[in-house]
Design a protein around this motif. Structure first.
Motif, PDB file in Angstrom:
ATOM      1  N   PHE A 136      30.289 124.407  57.059  1.00 30.36           N
ATOM      2  CA  PHE A 136      30.370 123.607  55.820  1.00 30.36           C
ATOM      3  C   PHE A 136      29.348 124.090  54.792  1.00 30.36           C
ATOM      4  CE2 PHE A 136      32.110 120.622  58.901  1.00 30.36           C
ATOM      5  CZ  PHE A 136      33.147 120.026  58.185  1.00 30.36           C
ATOM      6  N   PRO A 137      29.703 124.104  53.489  1.00 31.31           N
ATOM      7  CA  PRO A 137      28.668 124.332  52.472  1.00 31.31           C
ATOM      8  C   PRO A 137      27.673 123.179  52.536  1.00 31.31           C
ATOM      9  CG  PRO A 137      30.878 124.364  51.494  1.00 31.31           C
ATOM     10  CD  PRO A 137      31.028 123.866  52.905  1.00 31.31           C
ATOM     11  N   PRO A 138      26.400 123.425  52.209  1.00 32.97           N
ATOM     12  CA  PRO A 138      25.449 122.313  52.179  1.00 32.97           C
ATOM     13  C   PRO A 138      25.918 121.290  51.147  1.00 32.97           C
ATOM     14  CG  PRO A 138      24.361 124.427  51.668  1.00 32.97           C
ATOM     15  CD  PRO A 138      25.815 124.699  51.780  1.00 32.97           C
ATOM     16  N   THR A 139      25.594 120.019  51.360  1.00 32.74           N
ATOM     17  CA  THR A 139      26.064 119.001  50.406  1.00 32.74           C
ATOM     18  C   THR A 139      25.084 118.845  49.238  1.00 32.74           C
ATOM     19  OG1 THR A 139      25.059 117.335  51.798  1.00 32.74           O
ATOM     20  CG2 THR A 139      27.428 117.674  52.046  1.00 32.74           C
ATOM     21  N   LYS A 140      23.811 119.225  49.450  1.00 31.96           N
ATOM     22  CA  LYS A 140      22.843 119.048  48.354  1.00 31.96           C
ATOM     23  C   LYS A 140      22.232 120.398  48.008  1.00 31.96           C
ATOM     24  CE  LYS A 140      21.990 114.229  49.346  1.00 31.96           C
ATOM     25  NZ  LYS A 140      21.828 113.736  50.704  1.00 31.96           N
ATOM     26  N   LYS A 141      21.010 120.630  48.491  1.00 33.64           N
ATOM     27  CA  LYS A 141      20.323 121.892  48.146  1.00 33.64           C
ATOM     28  C   LYS A 141      20.985 123.076  48.856  1.00 33.64           C
ATOM     29  CE  LYS A 141      15.794 122.253  48.472  1.00 33.64           C
ATOM     30  NZ  LYS A 141      14.435 121.856  48.847  1.00 33.64           N
ATOM     31  N   GLY A 142      20.950 124.223  48.182  1.00 31.72           N
ATOM     32  CA  GLY A 142      21.414 125.441  48.844  1.00 31.72           C
ATOM     33  C   GLY A 142      22.865 125.782  48.576  1.00 31.72           C
ATOM     34  N   ARG A 143      23.537 124.982  47.733  1.00 33.26           N
ATOM     35  CA  ARG A 143      24.959 125.243  47.485  1.00 33.26           C
ATOM     36  C   ARG A 143      25.164 126.576  46.756  1.00 33.26           C
ATOM     37  NH1 ARG A 143      28.676 121.340  48.157  1.00 33.26           N
ATOM     38  NH2 ARG A 143      29.964 122.041  46.415  1.00 33.26           N
ATOM     39  N   LYS A 144      24.316 126.819  45.750  1.00 37.17           N
ATOM     40  CA  LYS A 144      24.471 128.042  44.950  1.00 37.17           C
ATOM     41  C   LYS A 144      24.298 129.271  45.857  1.00 37.17           C
ATOM     42  CE  LYS A 144      23.065 129.926  40.500  1.00 37.17           C
ATOM     43  NZ  LYS A 144      22.087 130.995  40.656  1.00 37.17           N
ATOM     44  N   THR A 145      23.264 129.210  46.687  1.00 40.82           N
ATOM     45  CA  THR A 145      23.004 130.332  47.605  1.00 40.82           C
ATOM     46  C   THR A 145      24.192 130.521  48.541  1.00 40.82           C
ATOM     47  OG1 THR A 145      20.755 129.501  47.561  1.00 40.82           O
ATOM     48  CG2 THR A 145      21.218 131.210  49.175  1.00 40.82           C
ATOM     49  N   PHE A 146      24.761 129.392  49.009  1.00 39.33           N
ATOM     50  CA  PHE A 146      25.904 129.462  49.915  1.00 39.33           C
ATOM     51  C   PHE A 146      27.055 130.221  49.250  1.00 39.33           C
ATOM     52  CE2 PHE A 146      29.915 127.970  51.591  1.00 39.33           C
ATOM     53  CZ  PHE A 146      29.720 127.848  52.965  1.00 39.33           C
ATOM     54  N   LYS A 168      34.986 120.413  43.745  1.00 42.87           N
ATOM     55  CA  LYS A 168      33.645 120.823  43.302  1.00 42.87           C
ATOM     56  C   LYS A 168      33.284 122.186  43.912  1.00 42.87           C
ATOM     57  CE  LYS A 168      29.058 118.700  43.003  1.00 42.87           C
ATOM     58  NZ  LYS A 168      28.110 119.117  44.016  1.00 42.87           N
ATOM     59  N   SER A 169      33.543 122.338  45.188  1.00 44.01           N
ATOM     60  CA  SER A 169      33.182 123.589  45.863  1.00 44.01           C
ATOM     61  C   SER A 169      33.976 124.763  45.309  1.00 44.01           C
ATOM     62  CB  SER A 169      33.408 123.474  47.370  1.00 44.01           C
ATOM     63  OG  SER A 169      32.410 122.659  47.921  1.00 44.01           O
ATOM     64  N   LEU A 170      35.283 124.554  45.114  1.00 47.73           N
ATOM     65  CA  LEU A 170      36.103 125.663  44.601  1.00 47.73           C
ATOM     66  C   LEU A 170      35.679 126.028  43.180  1.00 47.73           C
ATOM     67  CD1 LEU A 170      39.670 124.836  45.981  1.00 47.73           C
ATOM     68  CD2 LEU A 170      38.004 126.489  46.849  1.00 47.73           C
ATOM     69  N   GLU A 171      35.303 125.023  42.397  1.00 49.43           N
ATOM     70  CA  GLU A 171      34.869 125.314  41.020  1.00 49.43           C
ATOM     71  C   GLU A 171      33.524 126.061  41.023  1.00 49.43           C
ATOM     72  OE1 GLU A 171      37.366 121.972  38.548  1.00 49.43           O
ATOM     73  OE2 GLU A 171      35.273 121.538  38.989  1.00 49.43           O
ATOM     74  N   GLU A 172      32.636 125.645  41.904  1.00 50.05           N
ATOM     75  CA  GLU A 172      31.350 126.352  41.984  1.00 50.05           C
ATOM     76  C   GLU A 172      31.562 127.791  42.452  1.00 50.05           C
ATOM     77  OE1 GLU A 172      28.979 122.474  43.427  1.00 50.05           O
ATOM     78  OE2 GLU A 172      27.941 124.340  43.840  1.00 50.05           O
ATOM     79  N   LEU A 173      32.424 127.940  43.444  1.00 42.52           N
ATOM     80  CA  LEU A 173      32.729 129.283  43.951  1.00 42.52           C
ATOM     81  C   LEU A 173      33.336 130.129  42.839  1.00 42.52           C
ATOM     82  CD1 LEU A 173      33.122 131.322  46.298  1.00 42.52           C
ATOM     83  CD2 LEU A 173      35.323 130.229  46.742  1.00 42.52           C
ATOM     84  N   ASN A 174      34.250 129.529  42.096  1.00 40.59           N
ATOM     85  CA  ASN A 174      34.899 130.264  41.014  1.00 40.59           C
ATOM     86  C   ASN A 174      33.879 130.722  39.975  1.00 40.59           C
ATOM     87  OD1 ASN A 174      37.472 131.135  39.835  1.00 40.59           O
ATOM     88  ND2 ASN A 174      36.760 129.875  38.135  1.00 40.59           N
ATOM     89  N   GLY A 175      32.945 129.825  39.630  1.00 39.02           N
ATOM     90  CA  GLY A 175      31.911 130.167  38.654  1.00 39.02           C
ATOM     91  C   GLY A 175      31.116 131.381  39.116  1.00 39.02           C
ATOM     92  N   ILE A 176      30.790 131.422  40.397  1.00 41.81           N
ATOM     93  CA  ILE A 176      29.981 132.538  40.917  1.00 41.81           C
ATOM     94  C   ILE A 176      30.828 133.817  40.997  1.00 41.81           C
ATOM     95  CG2 ILE A 176      28.789 133.343  43.006  1.00 41.81           C
ATOM     96  CD1 ILE A 176      27.695 130.372  43.124  1.00 41.81           C
ATOM     97  N   LEU A 177      32.089 133.652  41.378  1.00 43.16           N
ATOM     98  CA  LEU A 177      32.967 134.832  41.424  1.00 43.16           C
ATOM     99  C   LEU A 177      33.167 135.427  40.028  1.00 43.16           C
ATOM    100  CD1 LEU A 177      35.700 133.680  43.984  1.00 43.16           C
ATOM    101  CD2 LEU A 177      34.020 135.487  44.297  1.00 43.16           C
ATOM    102  N   GLN A 178      33.244 134.543  39.033  1.00 45.80           N
ATOM    103  CA  GLN A 178      33.415 134.996  37.649  1.00 45.80           C
ATOM    104  C   GLN A 178      32.286 135.928  37.235  1.00 45.80           C
ATOM    105  OE1 GLN A 178      35.722 133.623  34.921  1.00 45.80           O
ATOM    106  NE2 GLN A 178      36.861 133.604  36.831  1.00 45.80           N
ATOM    107  N   ASP A 179      31.078 135.610  37.744  1.00 49.25           N
ATOM    108  CA  ASP A 179      29.907 136.404  37.373  1.00 49.25           C
ATOM    109  C   ASP A 179      29.820 137.702  38.167  1.00 49.25           C
ATOM    110  OD1 ASP A 179      29.249 134.368  35.734  1.00 49.25           O
ATOM    111  OD2 ASP A 179      27.812 133.431  37.109  1.00 49.25           O
TER     112      ASP A 179
END
Ligand code: SAM
Length: 231
Positions: A136-146, A168-179
């Motif tokens: 599982f991705p962390p629910t609080k700290k460490g999500r970006k690193t994950f 939320k997770s897919l959107e965060e992942l997408n944001g990082i993939l975009q970069d």
């Protein structure tokens, strides 16, 4: 000395249990389980009547000692989790560590079966000869690193997610993939409620799948594979 069987049980469809698993559950002296209500549904369906002993991630050392004592007395125990394979993002490892340390003579036997990880890998359609499983991705700290780890992986990555955080997770992942340079080259597969009535397999980019889930209001559990970058 008894034997400790680690028994995989269904991740939804109650027919997904092997003949061997049913025999082991029928023959065990007791079944160690996370939630007796969940396990009772399975046992009832297969007409198995056995004493249940609660064992979960918050079980006390005293409970572990009781389990060790049963094994010393020659009792055969079966460990199940609420769904799938014990030890895969589920309790089991701590008990196995204790048993193998304290009672090395006890045989620890895997009884194979369902697992959300292998289920999604089997239908991903990506190369899964080598992959990374991150739980599982962390629910609080460490999500970006994950999610950075997911985006940077040279292997396809599998992770688990609950319905509450999937978008939320897919959107965060997408944001990082975009970069990342390989953004255009990634696709994902998300399995929802695998083996159940409303089983759905989504394919597309993280953004496309998130958009579709937003329209549907996601219910049920998810397992996701992110294809490794082809860049
Ligand atoms: N030990 C389990 C296994 O073998 O897959 C996993 C246990 S973990 C606590 C539960 C997570 O597995 C869920 O939140 C979800 O991410 C995934 N999962 C379990 N059942 C699933 C299903 N039927 N469909 C999709 N994902 C599932």
């Amino acid at each position: 000395m008894g034997t400790l069987y680690i028994v995989a049980t269904p991740i939804g469809n109650l027919e997904d249990i092997t003949l061997r698993a049913l025999r082991v559950l029928k023959e065990a002296d007791a079944i160690l389980c996370e939630d007796t209500r969940v396990t009772n549904v399975l046992l009832k369906r297969h007409a198995i009547h056995k004493p249940l002993i609660s064992y979960h991630q918050h079980s006390t050392l005293q409970r572990v000692q009781e389990i060790l004592q049963y094994l010393r007395e020659g009792k055969n125990l079966a460990l199940v989790s609420d769904a799938g394979t014990p030890g895969i993002s589920d309790p089991g490892n701590k008990l196995i560590e204790e048993v193998s340390k304290e009672l090395p003579e006890v045989k620890i036997v895997p009884i194979l079966g369902p697992c959300a990880l292998t289920a999604i890998a089997s239908v991903a359609g990506f190369s899964m000869d080598a992959f990374l499983f991150l739980g599982f991705p962390p629910t609080k700290k460490g999500r970006k690193t994950f999610f950075e780890k997911v985006a940077a992986s040279e292997y396809s990555v599998v992770f688990y997610e609950s319905p509450y955080r999937i978008i939320k997770s897919l959107e965060e992942l997408n944001g990082i993939l975009q970069d990342s340079a390989a953004a255009e080259k990634h696709s994902i597969v998300a399995g929802r409620e695998l083996t159940k009535k409303f089983e759905t397999i989504y394919r597309g980019t993280a953004a496309e799948v998130a958009k579709q889930l937003k329209r549907e209001v996601p219910k049920g559990e998810f397992v996701i594979v992110v294809e490794r970058g082809r860049g």
